[in-house]
Scaffold this active site. Structure first.
Site, mmCIF file in Angstrom:
data_model
loop_
_atom_site.group_PDB
_atom_site.id
_atom_site.type_symbol
_atom_site.label_atom_id
_atom_site.label_comp_id
_atom_site.label_asym_id
_atom_site.label_seq_id
_atom_site.Cartn_x
_atom_site.Cartn_y
_atom_site.Cartn_z
ATOM 1 N N CYS A 85 0.852 -1.189 0.000
ATOM 2 C CA CYS A 85 0.000 0.000 0.000
ATOM 3 C C CYS A 85 0.892 1.244 0.000
ATOM 4 C CB CYS A 85 -0.887 -0.012 1.247
ATOM 5 S SG CYS A 85 -1.859 1.492 1.455
ATOM 6 N N CYS A 92 0.328 3.190 3.459
ATOM 7 C CA CYS A 92 0.723 2.693 4.801
ATOM 8 C C CYS A 92 1.720 1.539 4.748
ATOM 9 C CB CYS A 92 -0.513 2.295 5.604
ATOM 10 S SG CYS A 92 -1.200 0.700 5.115
ATOM 11 N N CYS A 135 -7.335 -1.009 1.158
ATOM 12 C CA CYS A 135 -6.303 -1.531 2.067
ATOM 13 C C CYS A 135 -6.975 -1.815 3.403
ATOM 14 C CB CYS A 135 -5.198 -0.495 2.235
ATOM 15 S SG CYS A 135 -4.032 -0.928 3.544
ATOM 16 N N CYS A 184 -5.468 0.657 6.309
ATOM 17 C CA CYS A 184 -5.691 2.110 6.386
ATOM 18 C C CYS A 184 -6.946 2.561 5.636
ATOM 19 C CB CYS A 184 -4.466 2.879 5.902
ATOM 20 S SG CYS A 184 -4.214 2.833 4.123
ATOM 21 N N CYS A 203 -8.420 -5.230 -10.185
ATOM 22 C CA CYS A 203 -7.971 -4.172 -11.090
ATOM 23 C C CYS A 203 -7.515 -2.990 -10.220
ATOM 24 C CB CYS A 203 -9.160 -3.794 -11.979
ATOM 25 S SG CYS A 203 -8.760 -2.586 -13.220
HETATM 26 ZN ZN LIG Z 1 -2.857 1.077 3.491
#
Ligand SMILES: [Zn+2]
Length: 159
Positions: free
Chosen positions: A75, A78, A123, A126, A146
């Site tokens: 991510c 984060c 995610c 976060c 995607c």
């Molecule tokens: Zn994240």
């Protein structure tokens, strides 16, 4: 009459439970939370637009569309590991595509931005927007995650 009243009160209980569920969904809290000002300070304008405002990068413009090195995609907001390069495939859509995520690290939600329901990918640490999942991927899962390149950062595992 007593039966009708019982029926009505059961309906009331069912509806109130449903209401609570919806509220819980909206107020979902993530392990990593920041204020909007903090996110803006930590991300570029374009990263903020995609990750925090559920924007979409233009097809075929992302850094990882044709990227096939061995490693982990994390991510961008984060640094949680989200996708393994072993599960990446060329979908021809112009966005990096994976047939599965790293278990428990990607969350789903439903969005109606285009007027119909699409499963949004977030995610799980976060709550940042990653992309959407569709049912036309390859085996073994049949899923196509995607993902916006700008939502990801790549960490190589090649020697
Ligand atoms: Zn994240």
């Amino acid at each position: 009459m007593k039966k009708i009243l019982t029926f009505i009160s059961i309906c009331g209980i069912l509806f109130s439970c449903k209401g609570q569920e919806n509220n819980m969904e909206q107020s979902k809290t993530y392990a990593i939370t920041k204020t909007e000002a903090e996110w803006k300070a930590d991300l570029s304008d374009f990263e903020y637009y995609v990750l925090r405002q559920a924007g979409t990068e233009r097809a075929f413009t992302g850094e990882y569309d044709k990227h096939y090195k061995k490693g982990i995609y994390q991510c961008k907001a984060c640094h949680t590991p989200l996708y393994d390069s072993a599960h990446k495939f060329d979908s021809g859509t112009g966005w990096p595509s994976f047939y599965q995520a790293i278990e428990n690290n990607v969350d789903t939600s439903v969005d109606y931005k285009l007027g119909y329901a699409r499963k949004e990918l977030l995610c799980a640490s976060c709550g940042s927007h990653l992309g959407h999942v569709f049912g036309d991927g390859p085996r073994p899962t049949g899923k196509r995650h995607c993902i916006n390149s700008v939502s990801l950062e790549f960490k190589s595992t090649e020697p």
